[in-house]
Design an enzyme around this catalytic site. Structure first.
Site, PDB file in Angstrom:
ATOM      1  N   TYR A  27      17.998  74.153  15.668  1.00 51.95           N
ATOM      2  CA  TYR A  27      17.396  73.585  14.474  1.00 51.95           C
ATOM      3  C   TYR A  27      17.247  74.676  13.417  1.00 51.95           C
ATOM      4  O   TYR A  27      16.454  75.607  13.572  1.00 51.95           O
ATOM      5  CB  TYR A  27      16.031  72.974  14.779  1.00 51.95           C
ATOM      6  CG  TYR A  27      16.033  71.930  15.874  1.00 51.95           C
ATOM      7  CD1 TYR A  27      17.190  71.218  16.199  1.00 51.95           C
ATOM      8  CD2 TYR A  27      14.877  71.650  16.585  1.00 51.95           C
ATOM      9  CE1 TYR A  27      17.184  70.271  17.199  1.00 51.95           C
ATOM     10  CE2 TYR A  27      14.857  70.690  17.589  1.00 51.95           C
ATOM     11  CZ  TYR A  27      16.021  70.007  17.901  1.00 51.95           C
ATOM     12  OH  TYR A  27      16.008  69.057  18.902  1.00 51.95           O
ATOM     13  N   HIS A  86      20.283  72.051  26.035  1.00 50.21           N
ATOM     14  CA  HIS A  86      20.261  71.037  24.982  1.00 50.21           C
ATOM     15  C   HIS A  86      21.378  70.004  25.167  1.00 50.21           C
ATOM     16  O   HIS A  86      21.180  68.813  24.917  1.00 50.21           O
ATOM     17  CB  HIS A  86      20.404  71.743  23.634  1.00 50.21           C
ATOM     18  CG  HIS A  86      19.827  71.002  22.488  1.00 50.21           C
ATOM     19  ND1 HIS A  86      19.451  71.613  21.316  1.00 50.21           N
ATOM     20  CD2 HIS A  86      19.551  69.697  22.302  1.00 50.21           C
ATOM     21  CE1 HIS A  86      18.968  70.735  20.471  1.00 50.21           C
ATOM     22  NE2 HIS A  86      19.024  69.554  21.044  1.00 50.21           N
TER      23      HIS A  86
END
Length: 330
Positions: free
Chosen positions: A59, A126
């Protein structure tokens, strides 16, 4: 705030917060963000009893972890911080998946530094790397547990067979995958595997990336650079077909005198005691609203109406474009 267990030994607030939308100018924009408001949102969430904060090195990249680190400085005690790795990087550019133990070690060292903490409570892969056996990836993450750099191991968007192989290598505290009234595919097999192996389930995008909250009814409601303009379910073709579930959520919300978001989150909480939603927030007002969802007492009638309006597989459009869909359920 009530608590829930992920796995056998990891207790978190029943509702966490997804910190991804909190940075301005990042690689995934969900509308304008203000750093001061984002940090104030985290501070107030902590005051309300929200202890579970979710971020990732991807992010930003990297800048979201830095923001979370600034926000939790001096407030670390009692919090559970989750972050994730998956990519190899060429500077700030993604250069493909890398599930190797070496990349997990690189990532955890960077995340610890950016977050300003000594140990990561929950460290996820992830996205599963199809070129690295999950046993090798989880084995490398287990070494980080032994060294005290992380406390618990998680996976994100892993398929059922991958989960079974992973948990045979090391206990998995949580699987994080998309789950909401408009994305129910995990009900087919994945939730059963999680329950069978005592794996907690962390539901990201529990509000359908904001759609179920009811404030978006056309593409004109999104900023030109909003990431959701690339979401097939938000397309001009599919969005009108998906508004029916929003209208039903609104009907149930009006019956209880609560918000759409609270109803959608309460529905998720009712799906099992091992499920913890992490709505993405960047403002105190929306965070306060979401944090109260555990108080909403949905009735059997409410649940039946919501299930009928949002049957499994009933949402128009896939949840990601083609490239994104190739990276889930591996």
């Amino acid at each position: 705030m009530m608590k829930r267990w992920l796995g056998q030994r990891f207790e978190v607030s029943a509702i966490g917060i997804g910190c991804m939308p909190m940075i301005a100018g990042g690689n995934i924009s969900y509308g304008q963000a203000d750093e001061g408001e984002s940090i104030a949102t985290i501070h107030e969430a902590i005051d309300l009893g929200v202890t579970f904060l979710d971020t990732a090195e991807m992010y930003g990249p990297f800048t979201n972890e830095e923001l979370v680190g600034r926000a939790i400085k001096g407030k670390r005690t009692g919090l559970q911080i989750a972050t994730k790795f998956a990519m190899k990087w060429n500077g700030n550019e993604m250069a493909g998946l890398d599930g190797s133990p070496a990349n997990a070690r690189r990532a955890v060292e960077g995340s610890l530094q950016r977050l300003g903490i000594d140990v990561i409570d929950l460290f996820y892969q992830h996205r599963v790397d199809p070129n690295v056996p999950i046993e090798e990836t989880v084995g490398g993450m287990a070494e980080l547990v032994k060294e005290g750099k992380i406390l618990h191991i998680g996976l994100s968007e892993a398929g059922p067979e991958t989960l079974r192989r992973a948990v045979a290598t090391h206990p998995i505290a949580a699987l994080q995958s998309e789950y909401s009234l408009w994305e129910r595919d995990v009900e087919d097999e994945i939730l059963d595997v999680c329950r069978e192996h005592d794996i907690g389930f962390v539901a990201y995008s529990p509000l359908g990336r904001g759609f179920l909250a009811g404030g978006i009814r056309s593409l004109d409601d999104l900023a030109p650079d909003d990431w959701r303009r690339n979401d097939p379910r938000y397309s001009a073709e599919n969005m009108p077909r998906n508004l029916g579930v929003v209208d039903t959520v609104a009907k149930v919300a009006a019956r209880h005198g609560v918000s759409n978001a609270q109803v959608a989150l309460a529905w998720l909480l009712a799906q099992g005691s091992n499920i913890v939603p992490i709505p993405g927030v960047k403002r105190r007002a929306t965070m306060r609203d979401s944090a109260e969802a555990y108080r909403v007492p949905l009735t059997e009638q409410d649940m039946a109406e919501l299930d009928a309006a949002a049957p499994r597989g009933g949402t128009a459009g896939p949840r990601y474009a083609e490239r994104g869909m190739r990276m889930v359920r591996l």
